[in-house]
Structures are given as C-alpha cells and as structure tokens.
Design an enzyme around this catalytic site. Structure first.
Site, PDB file in Angstrom:
ATOM      1  N   GLU A   1      -1.766  -9.593   3.276  1.00 38.19           N
ATOM      2  CA  GLU A   1      -1.693 -10.183   4.306  1.00 38.19           C
ATOM      3  C   GLU A   1      -3.246 -10.657   4.855  1.00 38.19           C
ATOM      4  O   GLU A   1      -3.315 -11.638   5.656  1.00 38.19           O
ATOM      5  CB  GLU A   1      -1.057  -9.183   5.440  1.00 38.19           C
TER       6      GLU A   1
ATOM      7  N   HIS B   1      -3.811  -5.332  -0.015  1.00 38.18           N
ATOM      8  CA  HIS B   1      -3.092  -5.828   1.170  1.00 38.18           C
ATOM      9  C   HIS B   1      -3.145  -7.606   1.167  1.00 38.18           C
ATOM     10  O   HIS B   1      -4.025  -8.229   1.747  1.00 38.18           O
ATOM     11  CB  HIS B   1      -3.928  -5.525   2.445  1.00 38.18           C
TER      12      HIS B   1
ATOM     13  N   CYS C   1       1.010  -1.374   0.052  1.00 43.81           N
ATOM     14  CA  CYS C   1       0.081   0.043  -0.128  1.00 43.81           C
ATOM     15  C   CYS C   1       0.821   1.065   0.021  1.00 43.81           C
ATOM     16  O   CYS C   1       1.627   1.587  -0.815  1.00 43.81           O
ATOM     17  CB  CYS C   1      -0.859  -0.059   1.303  1.00 43.81           C
TER      18      CYS C   1
END
Length: 558
Positions: free
Chosen positions: A529, A527, A399
């Site tokens: 994750e 993102h 990001c």
C-alpha cells in the site's frame, strides 16, 4: 529545471534551493499536509524538482512505537524510516519517494543533540535550545536540500502555532530566513475560518489571532490559506488580508472537499502555484496536472461498485489504515469500480461474530486483513481468513494478516492443532510465526524491526508472478516476526504455495493458494500500500480488486 546544487550543510548555502514553510493555526488536523502536498504537486507539474519534509514537535523519536489511535498509520519510507502519515500524502501527491531526511521529530533532534554532547562534540560548552537545538533543526532542513538537489524544499511544521513544544521549530524556520535570505524563503500559514451556525456567519477572529501569534514569534506569513466549510465572501477575504497584513491576492480559501484529490485543482484555480513562483521571481513554466485530474474525473463518473470488508483491530480510526484505503481506491478507479469499504472490528468481535458479519447482507466481494501487532484481534483475523478460504472469496492478507492466514491454514488444513504466532502464544506447539533472526526481544521496541524496501524472489507460474509480471519485486516492510521456515515443507505438502521469498531465502514474503484451490488467496509480508499511486496502483491491490470484481460477476451470473 532541477538545480545542480543545493544547500551545503555547515557551510555556504547555495541559494538555488527555495524553502517553503507551512504552519498551522487555531486547531490541528486542518490539512497542512494536504496543502503542502498539493503545492508540491503543482510546482512539480511546472517542471521543478520538489522535496517534502515534516517536522513533528512530539518527543517520540519516531511514531514507530505509538498507537495508531494517536496519530494514525505509521508510514514507512524506502530507506526504512517510520514516519507520520503525512509523508504518505506527500508521496501520493508528489510521486517522489520520501527518505529519512524527510522527517524529524523533537525527540529525534534532542536524541542526536544529546548523543553529540555525550561524545564531547561541544568541547564542554553549555547546550541550549538556541542556538544548538535550532541549528540541529536547520541542519535537517538543509540536509534534505543538499541530498535531494531540489529546487523547492517544502517543510510542514506539525502542531499548532502557540503550542509550547513547537516553539523551537518555529524559531528554527524563522532563522532560516536569516540564513538563506528572505528572497529564498516563503511562509504559508493554514488557519481556520469557522462558520457559526447559531449566528449564521463566518468568523475571521481566530485567523487574526493565529497570525498575530505567528508574527509575535518573528514570522510574517507570505500566504494565508483559510480552511472553511463554505465559501468565504470577498469582504471577509479583504478583512483577513487587512488584519493579517497580507496582500489580498495571497489569501486563499480551502473549502471542505468531497475528495482530497480535488484540493490541488482547487488551489491551482486560485493561482496558488503561480503566486508562489512570482514570490520567488521564478519562471512559471507550463503546468500539466492532466493525469491527476483525469483520475479525479474518472472517479466521479463511476457507478459500478464492489463491497470489500476490512478486518482490523484499529477500525475506530480509519487513518490507522490510510494507505490501505487509498491503495484500494487507486485500484478500484483503475478498474472502473468504486469501493464500498466496510469496517469489521477484529479487536472487539469474537471469531464467530466476525464470520457472521462477513456473511451478513449478501456478503462481500473481497476480504482484506491488514497489518497489526499483538494478541488482540488475532483469532478474529484468523476467522476472517478461514471464512474467505472456505467460501472462496478473494482474500488479501498484509503483514500480520498474512501471518494469521498461514496460522489458520496450519490449524485447519495442515492438521497442526493450535498453530499460532510466538508473538502472543510462546507456548504453542506449532509456532508457525516466530521472531526473525536477530529480531528477538532486545528490551527495545523502537527502530528494531525489519524496515524499508526489500527485494523479493518470485516463483514462476504463480499468482505473484502474474501480478508483478516479473521474477523479482520490491516492497516496503515493517515487521519483526515472520513465517517459521521449519514448517514450510509441511504447509507446502498441505497445499500452501510459497510464491515469494527474500533474496537470501530466509524470509517468506508471499504465500498463496493455487487457482485450482481458490480464485485469489494471497498474503504478503510487505506493505504494498505504501507504493500505490493514483496513476499507478499497486500491482497486488489491482489484482485483488480485479479478483473481487470477477467474484461479484460470478455470484450475479453476469
């Protein structure tokens, strides 16, 4: 065993769905979310369909505008809800995608209720906490049951029993017993049994008072889970059972654990899932959590390690990057390495100090710069990207981390002196990062970003193509700024590779340097994750860790 139907909102309720409510007492941050997620995992392992939900009593509509220092990271769902980090635990444990139905705050409930009142939905009636607010909360719970078709809806109530702001939620879950029948509801209370070092004894009085408080609000817990730092002996368990009026076998202990991933195993060893199913009179089925325990056992046996530097502005609170650290751990264990994570504070260290920290103690095997917003720490994040690029250390920007890597490349490689993000430097000559179309300043910050899952077109023969083994991918997003396409051609000519784009070609999704220029230098606007799992690491995180392992071997001559 998934049920064919569930609760019907505003009508008769299909009682195939069982409702489990998890509350907490004495203090916050006891691990209600981990307890709920562990139970969800155990029930799913027996063939049941499980849906998870978090009710937060604060007045924010969602945590999207809150500082990470308040509640940790903001977890984003596939459909774009900005939620509490506990939903990340739910997803990682239960391995089911959460949705906007999985979260409700007091602010969002009041917001919708007042909007309905303004629209005249109540025909001039007086709007009250009971029944209108509590009905709205119950509708959120039933909606999740209806939309998910789950056998079990596990709802965690945030905060601590006795808090003023949680009272409407407690009342709503009390009423659920009346709505669906007590045989379809189970209450689990997580509480603290502290060890007093000065007297060398454990005390059950806080637990007794917490349950007493809960019972005074109309809820009699079916289970009490006692958080503790050392083993609770049987006489104390008997005492809790007696004074809390709970069967002895339904008083469970949850000791501090070296790993959150051990909690499901520890609770299953006490028969938690079996006892819950017996409470509902449901078939036990056969439990299989071998994939979960295999991960835990593998992690405990690992000895090889790599050093990763995380450069961010919220490092004083590691929970601000919880999903990132979990994703690093998933990838590390998958590749037979433990991660020694070092936190470098981009918010207080100067760019030169960040570079010095990265060079200290024989350096690092990889550098990751996760997301963030605003000016503070931006220059230091650029310094981290520059250090990784010039020293050919594997680099992963997420990001804003990607945006700062692009700005650094523009300045120091593409000859665009002073290149920056419009977000914090609107007067820059080269706004290589700028507001996305339609996301310019509207005067509102909440819910105005590009959120949720978005598809990505992958360039063939790129690192991204190698990572995903496909020409299309999907990752979750949370941003209102992106790479300025006006400068892409100039940056490309200087050597930056744009290897991922949104399907409409408008948003730069992935950038990288070629293998000839750098062993592994990748930035992503998404993102990744958020989608990482213990048994299924994020492809980008796994590739980054593989590159870090290879870098370590190259430096040691192995």
């Amino acid at each position: 065993m998934g049920s064919s139907g569930s609760a019907q909102i505003g009508g008769d309720i299909n009682t195939k769905t069982k409702y489990i409510f998890v509350t907490g007492g004495v203090v916050s941050s006891l691990g209600k979310g981990i307890t709920a997620a562990s139970l969800g995992l155990l029930l799913k392992s027996r063939g049941y369909k499980v849906a998870m939900q978090k009710l937060d009593p604060y007045l924010n509509v969602d945590p999207g505008t809150m500082s990470p220092y308040q509640h940790g990271e903001v977890f984003v769902t596939e459909d774009g809800a900005e939620t509490d980090l506990d939903l990340g635990h739910y997803e990682r444990f239960v391995d089911e995608a959460m949705t906007s139905d999985s979260t409700a705050t007091a602010g969002s409930v009041y917001y919708d209720l007042i909007a309905r009142e303004r629209a005249g939905d109540f025909s001039g009636g007086t709007i009250q906490v009971v029944p209108h607010l509590t009905n709205e909360v119950k509708d959120r719970i039933k909606r999740l049951a209806f939309n998910s078709g789950a056998d079990f809806v596990i709802t965690e109530v945030g905060g601590t029993v006795g808090d003023i702001e949680s009272l409407p939620f407690i009342e709503a879950i009390r009423q659920m017993r009346r709505d669906v029948g007590r045989e379809n509801v189970c209450y689990i209370h997580v509480t603290l049994v502290p060890w007093l070092e000065v007297s060398h004894e454990m005390k059950t009085k806080p637990t007794q008072h917490s349950v007493q408080q809960l019972r005074s609000q109309g809820i009699h817990p079916n289970f009490v889970v006692c958080r503790c730092e050392r083993e609770i002996e049987q006489p104390l368990i008997d005492k809790v059972a007696l004074f809390c009026d709970v069967e002895t076998e339904r008083v469970l202990t949850a000791m501090d654990s070296e790993s959150l991933y051990l909690v499901p195993r520890d609770l299953q060893a006490q028969g938690f899932d079996v006892k819950v199913l017996e409470r509902f009179g449901m078939a036990l089925g056969t439990s299989d959590i071998s994939a979960w325990t295999n991960f835990v056992e593998k992690e405990r046996k690992l000895t090889d390690r790599i050093r990763i530097a995380l450069v961010g502005k919220y490092v004083q609170l590691p929970d601000a990057y919880l999903s990132v650290t979990e994703a690093l751990n998933h990838a590390g264990v998958h590749l037979d390495h433990l991660i020694d994570l070092e936190w470098i504070d981009a918010g207080t260290l100067s760019p030169d100090e960040v570079k010095a920290a990265l060079a200290a103690d024989a350096g690092f095997d990889g550098i990751i710069v996760p997301g963030g917003f605003g000016k503070r720490g931006a220059e230091s994040k650029k310094a981290a990207a520059q250090y990784a690029r010039e020293n050919k250390i594997p680099f992963f920007g997420i990001c804003q981390g990607m945006q700062m890597a692009v700005a650094e490349f523009a300045r120091n490689v593409a000859g665009m002196d002073g290149a920056a993000s419009y977000e914090y430097d609107p007067d820059t000559k080269y706004p290589v990062v700028h507001p996305l179309a339609g996301k310019e300043d509207s005067g509102f910050t909440g819910g105005t970003m590009r959120l949720g899952a978005h598809d990505i077109k992958i360039a063939p023969n790129s690192i991204a193509h190698e990572v995903y083994s496909a020409l299309e991918a999907s990752e979750r997003h949370r941003h209102r700024h992106g790479i300025n396409n006006e400068y892409c051609k100039h940056l490309e000519d200087a050597g930056l590779v744009f290897s991922g784009m949104s399907t409409d070609g408008e948003v730069v999704e992935i950038v990288e340097l070629s293998r000839a220029a750098h062993p592994w230098f990748v930035g992503t606007q998404g993102h990744p994750e958020f989608k990482s799992r213990a048994a299924r690491p994020s492809p980008l995180f796994a590739s980054f860790i593989a590159a870090a392992i290879a870098y370590k071997k190259s430096q040691s001559g192995a």
